[in-house]
Design a protein around this motif. Structure first.
Motif, PDB file in Angstrom:
ATOM      1  N   PRO A 106      42.091  61.817  43.557  1.00 47.74           N
ATOM      2  CA  PRO A 106      41.405  60.514  43.577  1.00 47.74           C
ATOM      3  C   PRO A 106      42.029  59.574  44.616  1.00 47.74           C
ATOM      4  O   PRO A 106      43.257  59.545  44.795  1.00 47.74           O
ATOM      5  CB  PRO A 106      41.628  59.966  42.172  1.00 47.74           C
ATOM      6  CG  PRO A 106      41.811  61.169  41.338  1.00 47.74           C
ATOM      7  CD  PRO A 106      42.540  62.148  42.210  1.00 47.74           C
ATOM      8  N   LYS A 107      41.168  58.844  45.279  1.00 45.69           N
ATOM      9  CA  LYS A 107      41.633  57.884  46.282  1.00 45.69           C
ATOM     10  C   LYS A 107      40.577  56.797  46.417  1.00 45.69           C
ATOM     11  O   LYS A 107      39.506  56.892  45.835  1.00 45.69           O
ATOM     12  CB  LYS A 107      41.880  58.584  47.626  1.00 45.69           C
ATOM     13  CG  LYS A 107      40.630  59.252  48.191  1.00 45.69           C
ATOM     14  CD  LYS A 107      40.931  59.935  49.513  1.00 45.69           C
ATOM     15  CE  LYS A 107      39.661  60.591  50.052  1.00 45.69           C
ATOM     16  NZ  LYS A 107      39.890  61.296  51.293  1.00 45.69           N
ATOM     17  N   ASN A 108      40.917  55.788  47.198  1.00 48.14           N
ATOM     18  CA  ASN A 108      40.007  54.663  47.445  1.00 48.14           C
ATOM     19  C   ASN A 108      39.435  54.090  46.142  1.00 48.14           C
ATOM     20  O   ASN A 108      38.251  53.874  46.015  1.00 48.14           O
ATOM     21  CB  ASN A 108      38.849  55.076  48.347  1.00 48.14           C
ATOM     22  CG  ASN A 108      39.336  55.533  49.703  1.00 48.14           C
ATOM     23  OD1 ASN A 108      40.424  55.141  50.115  1.00 48.14           O
ATOM     24  ND2 ASN A 108      38.568  56.368  50.368  1.00 48.14           N
ATOM     25  N   THR A 109      40.327  53.894  45.214  1.00 46.87           N
ATOM     26  CA  THR A 109      39.879  53.292  43.962  1.00 46.87           C
ATOM     27  C   THR A 109      39.590  51.813  44.224  1.00 46.87           C
ATOM     28  O   THR A 109      40.402  51.109  44.816  1.00 46.87           O
ATOM     29  CB  THR A 109      40.960  53.461  42.891  1.00 46.87           C
ATOM     30  OG1 THR A 109      41.229  54.856  42.787  1.00 46.87           O
ATOM     31  CG2 THR A 109      40.524  52.904  41.556  1.00 46.87           C
ATOM     32  N   VAL A 110      38.416  51.407  43.830  1.00 46.32           N
ATOM     33  CA  VAL A 110      37.974  50.035  44.127  1.00 46.32           C
ATOM     34  C   VAL A 110      37.505  49.386  42.830  1.00 46.32           C
ATOM     35  O   VAL A 110      36.856  50.024  42.010  1.00 46.32           O
ATOM     36  CB  VAL A 110      36.813  50.050  45.149  1.00 46.32           C
ATOM     37  CG1 VAL A 110      36.274  48.644  45.368  1.00 46.32           C
ATOM     38  CG2 VAL A 110      37.287  50.635  46.460  1.00 46.32           C
ATOM     39  N   ILE A 111      37.886  48.119  42.708  1.00 44.39           N
ATOM     40  CA  ILE A 111      37.471  47.356  41.524  1.00 44.39           C
ATOM     41  C   ILE A 111      36.566  46.224  41.980  1.00 44.39           C
ATOM     42  O   ILE A 111      36.879  45.534  42.950  1.00 44.39           O
ATOM     43  CB  ILE A 111      38.689  46.768  40.801  1.00 44.39           C
ATOM     44  CG1 ILE A 111      39.578  47.887  40.268  1.00 44.39           C
ATOM     45  CG2 ILE A 111      38.257  45.840  39.674  1.00 44.39           C
ATOM     46  CD1 ILE A 111      40.886  47.410  39.705  1.00 44.39           C
ATOM     47  N   SER A 112      35.465  46.054  41.308  1.00 43.08           N
ATOM     48  CA  SER A 112      34.672  44.852  41.571  1.00 43.08           C
ATOM     49  C   SER A 112      34.613  44.047  40.284  1.00 43.08           C
ATOM     50  O   SER A 112      34.498  44.605  39.195  1.00 43.08           O
ATOM     51  CB  SER A 112      33.272  45.217  42.066  1.00 43.08           C
ATOM     52  OG  SER A 112      32.496  45.699  41.006  1.00 43.08           O
ATOM     53  N   VAL A 113      34.805  42.745  40.453  1.00 38.92           N
ATOM     54  CA  VAL A 113      34.904  41.859  39.296  1.00 38.92           C
ATOM     55  C   VAL A 113      33.746  40.865  39.349  1.00 38.92           C
ATOM     56  O   VAL A 113      33.485  40.258  40.373  1.00 38.92           O
ATOM     57  CB  VAL A 113      36.244  41.091  39.324  1.00 38.92           C
ATOM     58  CG1 VAL A 113      36.338  40.172  38.111  1.00 38.92           C
ATOM     59  CG2 VAL A 113      37.404  42.061  39.336  1.00 38.92           C
ATOM     60  N   ASN A 114      33.090  40.734  38.232  1.00 38.21           N
ATOM     61  CA  ASN A 114      31.973  39.813  38.175  1.00 38.21           C
ATOM     62  C   ASN A 114      32.096  38.930  36.929  1.00 38.21           C
ATOM     63  O   ASN A 114      32.241  39.457  35.835  1.00 38.21           O
ATOM     64  CB  ASN A 114      30.666  40.605  38.115  1.00 38.21           C
ATOM     65  CG  ASN A 114      29.452  39.707  38.129  1.00 38.21           C
ATOM     66  OD1 ASN A 114      29.519  38.589  38.622  1.00 38.21           O
ATOM     67  ND2 ASN A 114      28.369  40.182  37.562  1.00 38.21           N
ATOM     68  N   PRO A 115      32.116  37.625  36.959  1.00 33.26           N
ATOM     69  CA  PRO A 115      31.897  36.823  38.153  1.00 33.26           C
ATOM     70  C   PRO A 115      33.171  36.580  38.957  1.00 33.26           C
ATOM     71  O   PRO A 115      33.090  36.383  40.156  1.00 33.26           O
ATOM     72  CB  PRO A 115      31.371  35.504  37.589  1.00 33.26           C
ATOM     73  CG  PRO A 115      31.961  35.398  36.237  1.00 33.26           C
ATOM     74  CD  PRO A 115      32.142  36.797  35.742  1.00 33.26           C
ATOM     75  N   SER A 116      34.343  36.541  38.329  1.00 30.79           N
ATOM     76  CA  SER A 116      35.535  36.147  39.059  1.00 30.79           C
ATOM     77  C   SER A 116      36.751  36.571  38.266  1.00 30.79           C
ATOM     78  O   SER A 116      36.686  36.783  37.059  1.00 30.79           O
ATOM     79  CB  SER A 116      35.515  34.631  39.244  1.00 30.79           C
ATOM     80  OG  SER A 116      36.805  34.163  39.516  1.00 30.79           O
ATOM     81  N   THR A 117      37.870  36.662  38.950  1.00 30.65           N
ATOM     82  CA  THR A 117      39.110  36.982  38.241  1.00 30.65           C
ATOM     83  C   THR A 117      39.665  35.754  37.546  1.00 30.65           C
ATOM     84  O   THR A 117      40.602  35.860  36.784  1.00 30.65           O
ATOM     85  CB  THR A 117      40.162  37.522  39.214  1.00 30.65           C
ATOM     86  OG1 THR A 117      40.361  36.555  40.232  1.00 30.65           O
ATOM     87  CG2 THR A 117      39.731  38.826  39.830  1.00 30.65           C
ATOM     88  N   ARG A 118      39.102  34.584  37.896  1.00 31.18           N
ATOM     89  CA  ARG A 118      39.514  33.360  37.196  1.00 31.18           C
ATOM     90  C   ARG A 118      38.434  33.010  36.187  1.00 31.18           C
ATOM     91  O   ARG A 118      37.278  32.851  36.557  1.00 31.18           O
ATOM     92  CB  ARG A 118      39.663  32.203  38.174  1.00 31.18           C
ATOM     93  CG  ARG A 118      40.984  32.229  38.862  1.00 31.18           C
ATOM     94  CD  ARG A 118      41.177  31.028  39.746  1.00 31.18           C
ATOM     95  NE  ARG A 118      42.481  31.094  40.361  1.00 31.18           N
ATOM     96  CZ  ARG A 118      43.595  30.617  39.812  1.00 31.18           C
ATOM     97  NH1 ARG A 118      43.526  29.981  38.667  1.00 31.18           N
ATOM     98  NH2 ARG A 118      44.755  30.731  40.417  1.00 31.18           N
ATOM     99  N   LEU A 119      38.835  32.929  34.947  1.00 32.69           N
ATOM    100  CA  LEU A 119      37.855  32.712  33.894  1.00 32.69           C
ATOM    101  C   LEU A 119      38.259  31.504  33.107  1.00 32.69           C
ATOM    102  O   LEU A 119      39.422  31.118  33.084  1.00 32.69           O
ATOM    103  CB  LEU A 119      37.862  33.894  32.929  1.00 32.69           C
ATOM    104  CG  LEU A 119      37.710  35.256  33.527  1.00 32.69           C
ATOM    105  CD1 LEU A 119      38.085  36.282  32.487  1.00 32.69           C
ATOM    106  CD2 LEU A 119      36.271  35.453  33.949  1.00 32.69           C
ATOM    107  N   GLN A 120      37.282  30.983  32.448  1.00 32.18           N
ATOM    108  CA  GLN A 120      37.612  29.930  31.509  1.00 32.18           C
ATOM    109  C   GLN A 120      37.647  30.518  30.121  1.00 32.18           C
ATOM    110  O   GLN A 120      36.929  31.476  29.814  1.00 32.18           O
ATOM    111  CB  GLN A 120      36.581  28.816  31.603  1.00 32.18           C
ATOM    112  CG  GLN A 120      36.958  27.871  32.714  1.00 32.18           C
ATOM    113  CD  GLN A 120      36.209  26.575  32.633  1.00 32.18           C
ATOM    114  OE1 GLN A 120      35.389  26.403  31.752  1.00 32.18           O
ATOM    115  NE2 GLN A 120      36.492  25.682  33.531  1.00 32.18           N
ATOM    116  N   GLU A 121      38.483  29.934  29.329  1.00 30.56           N
ATOM    117  CA  GLU A 121      38.621  30.350  27.957  1.00 30.56           C
ATOM    118  C   GLU A 121      37.241  30.535  27.331  1.00 30.56           C
ATOM    119  O   GLU A 121      36.370  29.678  27.487  1.00 30.56           O
ATOM    120  CB  GLU A 121      39.362  29.247  27.210  1.00 30.56           C
ATOM    121  CG  GLU A 121      40.231  29.768  26.137  1.00 30.56           C
ATOM    122  CD  GLU A 121      41.079  28.637  25.566  1.00 30.56           C
ATOM    123  OE1 GLU A 121      41.943  28.942  24.767  1.00 30.56           O
ATOM    124  OE2 GLU A 121      40.861  27.486  25.933  1.00 30.56           O
ATOM    125  N   GLY A 122      37.056  31.653  26.640  1.00 32.31           N
ATOM    126  CA  GLY A 122      35.772  31.915  25.994  1.00 32.31           C
ATOM    127  C   GLY A 122      34.779  32.622  26.887  1.00 32.31           C
ATOM    128  O   GLY A 122      33.752  33.100  26.418  1.00 32.31           O
TER     129      GLY A 122
END
Ligand SMILES: *[C@@H]1O[C@H](CO)[C@@H](O)[C@H](O)[C@H]1NC(C)=O
Ligand SMILES: *[C@@H]1O[C@H](CO)[C@@H](O)[C@H](O)[C@H]1NC(C)=O
Ligand SMILES: *[C@@H]1O[C@H](CO)[C@@H](O)[C@H](O)[C@H]1NC(C)=O
Ligand SMILES: *[C@@H]1O[C@H](CO)[C@@H](O)[C@H](O)[C@H]1NC(C)=O
Length: 739
Positions: free
Chosen positions: A223-239
């Motif tokens: 395995p290589k080129n492991t990619v993560i996509s985050v939706n909506p953002s890595t910064r979240l608000q509580e809840g």
């Protein structure tokens, strides 16, 4: 390929010889003369006769070694069974059948081999592109292995060929192998490895002589080129929630695992799905999430950090982090909250001193009122808001000052030309007074300046002042005195930081050059009028005050007019008159002596005890002259021969033991500048015994009949007296005033 000759014994010769004995008695073998058997098989050799009932059989090998098999005779059949056949059976077997005297023999050659299994392909490890791998192809239990040939192919390409022609030391089953190392490439995906084994024994008949194994190349990619996509953002608000998708390349397609990295570094498995959805996140869900792509040959990870922020719960303190207030003002500190349903408020000072203020809380707002604000409020105030388990604190600093009024200018006295005067500039109720500067200006020029740095750390309102002494002159009139107070506090915002007061200078001049003009003269005859005019210089113009000096030295005010007029003067008006020039700056005085002259009058001339005395008596002749001052009195005795001036004392002349000749006319002359008055008396002296009175009747007629007033001529005597008087009258002035 070279072939080794199979050794065959000469059994056919023996058979020919036997055959000639009897035609009827025959022997057969099954198989006829040779059998090829694989080691481990069950092999039966059968010997059958015809034409004899029953024959006797015997078996042997041509080398007379043990049979290594079991013989079973059944009628005309004899069977030798080798179970299993092995190297110890690799002989020529001879079957002998005897029928009476006849004997028949037949031989069977037993030939053995071993080639029981297809080749086996073994790999040193999984095939990974770019990673060398060793392929081993092995052929087990081969005999005779010197006839073995092996080929290893990748697709159509021959990797290696090998013959195992080494001499056979002893008979044994051997496993032969071929080894090739190669590095797989992407092109190898889908190809096959082929291992071929051939046993070259042409002279005997068996199957298979060739065996082959094919192995499809299973090529792996780590395995290589492991990619993560985050939706909506890595910064979240509580809840909030987040969806993270991970992909990884590899062959076979890697399996995806989601983990969370724990504090101790270990991974906690969350999901085996490539898509990870986290909902209702809490702050403690913040952290590092790891996605791993895993397949048979490896794994590849990727990290992503999620930050879960607390719900915006904010506290605002107003008016700002600092407030500047004047001591005595009313100050309201407001602490407001957003993002909290039911906050609770606490106010305190940073040093935990009393609040010294009133707290009022309503909903999302709390106020602290400091009214009036004072030194006890000079703190940092903290508002703590608790919302659930969250706590937020905000501070506000209360800075104080005091500079409430303009400076006050005060003079030590009236500014008088030439006299030092002290100007005092007072600045009331200042704080902090160590920042105060007072400047005093006269017109454009600075005449004084003072800083009050010494009052550090004193916490009270102070009244500071600057005193300056200067000598004013008349030119200063109209210039402006400025008192400028500056409170140097740049770090605080308030207005004004500077205050000033002004005062316009008016310089006074004390009264001087006071002069008195007397018209017509200071020496007057009774009944005449006089104007006395007084003038004085000064700033402001002096007021004139006329007074009369009383005998006890006191002044009796008469008039505030500059001219004092006395009409029809009397003798009592004589005296010292004082004119005073008066203004705020002082008093200047001048005096004049007014003399009202009166002719002598009311003279009395008396004789004591009587005008008629006896010889030898004592008589006092005394002259008193009314109340007219400055009158000369001359006491004389008239005689025909001439007058005799008597040595009188205070107008009194004493005659002890009067004689007859003392009788006669006595005259008193009283005179001054304006006139003279005469009085006379006749002293009559009687002799002891019968003396006639001695007197002169003519004189008596003459003197007693009249009293005369004679115009004054005694001016020399008067002026001589004046010169001895105190005062500033000069002879010249006196004469002038008389003109
Ligand atoms: C002998 O062998 C033959 C052939 O195998 C067979 O047919 C026959 O029955 C056998 N005879 C006896 C007595 O077993
Ligand atoms: C992975 O997630 C998708 C979408 O949520 C779901 O349809 C699927 O069944 C999941 N697979 C596994 C192995 O959990
Ligand atoms: C005094 O002054 C008044 C007014 O000026 C004048 O009429 C009068 O004649 C003056 N008297 C004398 C004695 O100078
Ligand atoms: C001062 O003078 C004014 C007029 O010149 C006169 O009316 C007044 O009576 C005077 N006062 C005195 C006290 O002589």
């Amino acid at each position: 390929m070279p072939r080794k000759m199979f050794v065959i014994f000469g059994a056919s010769n023996i058979l020919c010889m036997v055959f000639t004995i009897s035609q009827a008695f025959k022997i057969e073998t099954f198989p006829e003369n040779k059998i090829v058997a694989q080691i481990g098989d069950v092999v039966s050799l059968t010997c059958r006769t015809t034409g004899c009932e029953p024959p006797s059989f015997s078996w042997r090998t041509h080398l007379d070694s043990p049979l290594n098999g079991q013989v079973r005779n059944e009628g005309s059949n004899s069977t030798l069974t080798m179970d299993p056949v092995g190297f110890r059976n690799e002989y020529s077997y001879l079957c002998t059948a005897i029928c009476g005297s006849e004997k028949r023999e037949k031989g069977i050659q037993v030939e053995i081999y071993s080639f029981p299994k297809d080749p086996e392909i073994r790999l040193s490890g999984p095939l990974e592109v770019g990673k060398p791998v060793t392929v081993t192809c092995l052929v087990p239990d081969v005999y005779p292995f010197d006839r073995l040939e092996m080929n290893l192919l990748k697709g159509n390409h021959l990797l290696q060929n090998k013959d195992f022609v080494e001499p056979m030391e002893r008979k044994s089953l051997e496993t032969k192998s071929l080894e090739v190392t190669f590095t797989p490439t992407n092109e190898d995906i889908g190809k096959a490895l082929v291992c071929q084994a051939k046993l070259h024994i042409d002279e005997i008949d068996f199957k298979p002589k060739e065996r082959e194994t094919t192995k499809k190349l299973q090529v792996y990619i780590s395995p290589k080129n492991t990619v993560i996509s985050v939706n909506p953002s890595t910064r979240l608000q509580e809840g909030g929630s987040v969806t993270m998708t991970c992909s990884s390349e590899g062959l076979p397609a890697p399996q995806i695992f989601w983990n969370k990295k724990l504090d101790n570094g270990n991974l906690q498995l969350l999901s085996g799905n490539s898509t990870l959805t986290l909902i209702a996140m809490r702050t403690e869900d913040s952290g590092i999430y790891v996605c791993e792509g895993v397949n048979q040959v490896g794994k590849n990870g990727k990290e992503v950090e999620l930050i879960v922020q607390e719900k915006p719960f904010t506290v605002e303190i107003s008016p700002g982090p600092q407030i500047v207030a004047q001591i005595g003002d009313s100050v309201v500190l407001t602490c407001g909250v957003t993002g909290c349903e039911s906050p609770s408020f606490t106010w305190r000072t940073q040093v935990d001193s009393p609040l010294s203020g009133k707290v009022k809380t309503e909903g999302s707002k709390s106020t602290l009122t400091l009214s009036p604000v004072g030194f006890e409020n000079e703190h940092s105030y903290l508002c703590t808001v608790t919302c659930g388990r969250k706590k937020v604190e905000k501070g506000i600093k209360v800075d104080l000052y005091s500079f409430p009024r303009d400076p006050e200018i005060e003079m030590s006295g009236l500014p008088v030309n030439g006299n030092p005067v002290t100007v005092s500039c007072r600045v009331p109720n200042v704080y902090p007074s160590d920042r105060l500067e007072i400047e005093l200006l006269k017109g454009e020029s600075i005449i004084g300046n003072k800083n009050f740095l010494e009052n550090i750390d004193k916490k009270y309102l102070e009244t500071e002042s600057l005193d300056m002494t200067f000598i004013p002159t008349t030119e200063d009139t109209g210039t402006v005195l400025v008192c400028l107070a500056k409170l140097h506090i740049d770090e605080m915002e308030f207005e004004p930081k500077q205050r000033q007061s002004t005062q316009t200078l008016y310089v006074n001049v004390a009264p001087r050059d006071t002069t008195i003009l007397v018209s017509p003269s200071s020496i007057l005859e009774e009944g005449s009028s006089v104007n006395m005019t007084c003038s004085s210089n000064g700033l402001p113009a002096p007021k004139i005050l006329w007074s009369r000096q009383l005998n006890n030295g006191h002044l009796q005010p008469l008039s505030e007019n500059s001219t004092l007029t006395l009409t029809s003067t009397k003798m009592e008006d004589s005296g010292v008159y004082v004119c005073e020039g008066i203004n705020q700056a002082g008093i200047d005085r001048k005096e004049v002596e007014l003399i009202i002259q009166v002719a002598p009058k009311d003279i009395q001339l008396t004789a004591f005890p009587s005008e008629s005395v006896k010889e030898g008596d004592t008589v006092i002749i005394s002259c008193t002259c009314g109340n007219v001052p400055k009158t000369w009195i001359i006491l004389k005795k008239k005689a025909e021969t001439g007058d005799t001036v008597l040595q009188s004392r205070d107008g009194a002349y004493t005659i002890h033991k009067v004689q007859l000749e003392d009788a006669g006319v006595y005259e008193c002359e009283s005179k001054n500048e304006v006139g003279l008055q005469l009085r006379s008396l006749t002293l009559d002296v009687k002799g002891r015994g019968n003396y006639q009175d001695y007197f002169s009747p003519e004189l008596l007629v003459l003197y007693c009949s009249s009293s005369l007033i004679i115009p004054a001529i005694g001016m020399i005597i008067y002026f001589a007296r004046r010169a001895n008087m105190k005062g500033s009258y000069s002879l010249v002035e006196a004469q002038k005033s008389k003109v």
